[in-house]
Motif scaffolding. Sequence first.
Motif, PDB file in Angstrom:
ATOM      1  N   SER A  56      -5.496   1.991   7.248  1.00 43.53           N
ATOM      2  CA  SER A  56      -6.059   0.642   7.119  1.00 43.53           C
ATOM      3  C   SER A  56      -6.801   0.451   5.802  1.00 43.53           C
ATOM      4  N   GLY A  57      -7.066   1.522   5.085  1.00 49.52           N
ATOM      5  CA  GLY A  57      -7.787   1.425   3.808  1.00 49.52           C
ATOM      6  C   GLY A  57      -9.282   1.362   4.055  1.00 49.52           C
ATOM      7  N   GLY A  58     -10.068   1.971   3.174  1.00 45.64           N
ATOM      8  CA  GLY A  58     -11.529   1.903   3.271  1.00 45.64           C
ATOM      9  C   GLY A  58     -12.085   2.590   4.512  1.00 45.64           C
ATOM     10  N   ILE A 110      -5.111 -11.034   4.906  1.00 50.04           N
ATOM     11  CA  ILE A 110      -4.456 -10.243   5.952  1.00 50.04           C
ATOM     12  C   ILE A 110      -4.527  -8.765   5.581  1.00 50.04           C
ATOM     13  N   SER A 111      -5.133  -7.975   6.470  1.00 46.95           N
ATOM     14  CA  SER A 111      -5.262  -6.531   6.218  1.00 46.95           C
ATOM     15  C   SER A 111      -3.975  -5.824   6.653  1.00 46.95           C
ATOM     16  N   PHE A 112      -3.874  -4.538   6.325  1.00 46.76           N
ATOM     17  CA  PHE A 112      -2.636  -3.814   6.633  1.00 46.76           C
ATOM     18  C   PHE A 112      -2.356  -3.764   8.133  1.00 46.76           C
ATOM     19  N   ASP A 113      -3.374  -3.490   8.941  1.00 47.17           N
ATOM     20  CA  ASP A 113      -3.096  -3.381  10.385  1.00 47.17           C
ATOM     21  C   ASP A 113      -2.677  -4.719  10.986  1.00 47.17           C
ATOM     22  N   ASP A 114      -3.251  -5.803  10.483  1.00 47.57           N
ATOM     23  CA  ASP A 114      -2.833  -7.116  10.977  1.00 47.57           C
ATOM     24  C   ASP A 114      -1.433  -7.474  10.475  1.00 47.57           C
TER      25      ASP A 114
END
Lengths: 190, 190
Positions: free
Chosen positions: A56-58, A146-150
């Motif tokens: 997900s990053g961070g 929009i984040s990676f998981d979304d």
Amino acid sequence: MNFQGYGAPAAVGYGSGFPGQQQQDPLYGYFAAVAGHDGQISAEELQTCLTQANFSGGYRPFNLETCRLMISMLDRDMSCSMGFNEFKELWAVLSGWKQHFMSIDRDMSGTVDSQEMNLAVSSMGYRLSPQTMSCIIKRFSSNGKISFDDYVACCVKLRSLTDLFSKRNQVQQGMAAFQYDDFIQCTMSI
Amino acid sequence: MNFQGYGAPAAVGYGSGFPGQQQQDPLYGYFAAVAGHDGQISAEELQTCLTQANFSGGYRPFNLETCRLMISMLDRDMSCSMGFNEFKELWAVLSGWKQHFMSIDRDMSGTVDSQEMNLAVSSMGYRLSPQTMSCIIKRFSSNGKISFDDYVACCVKLRSLTDLFSKRNQVQQGMAAFQYDDFIQCTMSI
């Protein structure tokens, strides 16, 4: 969209009957540590694992809903959990999606905006109206990003819903008819 | 299902034009503290607020996806956030659902099992096949148990999808036809 093999039976000779072969796989140790003594990964364990791998990053926690969704998509034995072969398939798919996501995210912000998302969905071959794209982006974004998981949740749902529609649109007239129970079963499980 | 007023226009004279009246409301101070200077509650702020109010039990974080879903359901002005009137309506609805949930959860475990969930869904007036109920329970449970936030997500989705179906089933023949874009727009935003 890089989700080849989804829904297909597990490849023959993939090693599922050969624990020795599995254990030689570099990913197996990781899988075994996360899965624990039952040898299966639940949605909660998958969340821990994808968070640790920083998908997900961070180092934000990976969205648990997305984990449930992915397990539900790959869960051929209806166990609500994931064995090594399913995990390995998912890992490859997610790595592909992460690369695609990073190629869309041109400013390397870790999120994609509505314009980037529009381009991404078109490039996957979907033809959707601006209103529908706007609804989708609204539903899967936080503060317009929009984040990676979304992004993954969005891709998985879009693919599954398109498949469900296509199966009921055999005459290719652009319409699909559903009975109530069928409609609820299809859409509630996604 | 105690979700009266959902989808209806805000009640006349509800105080939206009278900040003085809003501020006299015991819930207003709480809303204002959570909403901050923009006077609107985002999904993330709603999550913080419902977690602090211990709606999920055991002070576990309330599911963010359920918060997004609830805002999306009540978001008449398409702002992706929630003003005081929407918040107050949601608070009343959630309190009703919490009471219903606690009445189903006979062993007071904080979760409901598949048998309790089957009874709850029937008592709301839904007639679904055992296969569909099994899919729903599988999708919304962890280890066979459904927590309050997942129960809310399930109720909101079931209600919304049933409404969408009914609107396309005007002739009452038990079938609803969707065009692809319409189908994706309806089901992706829930």
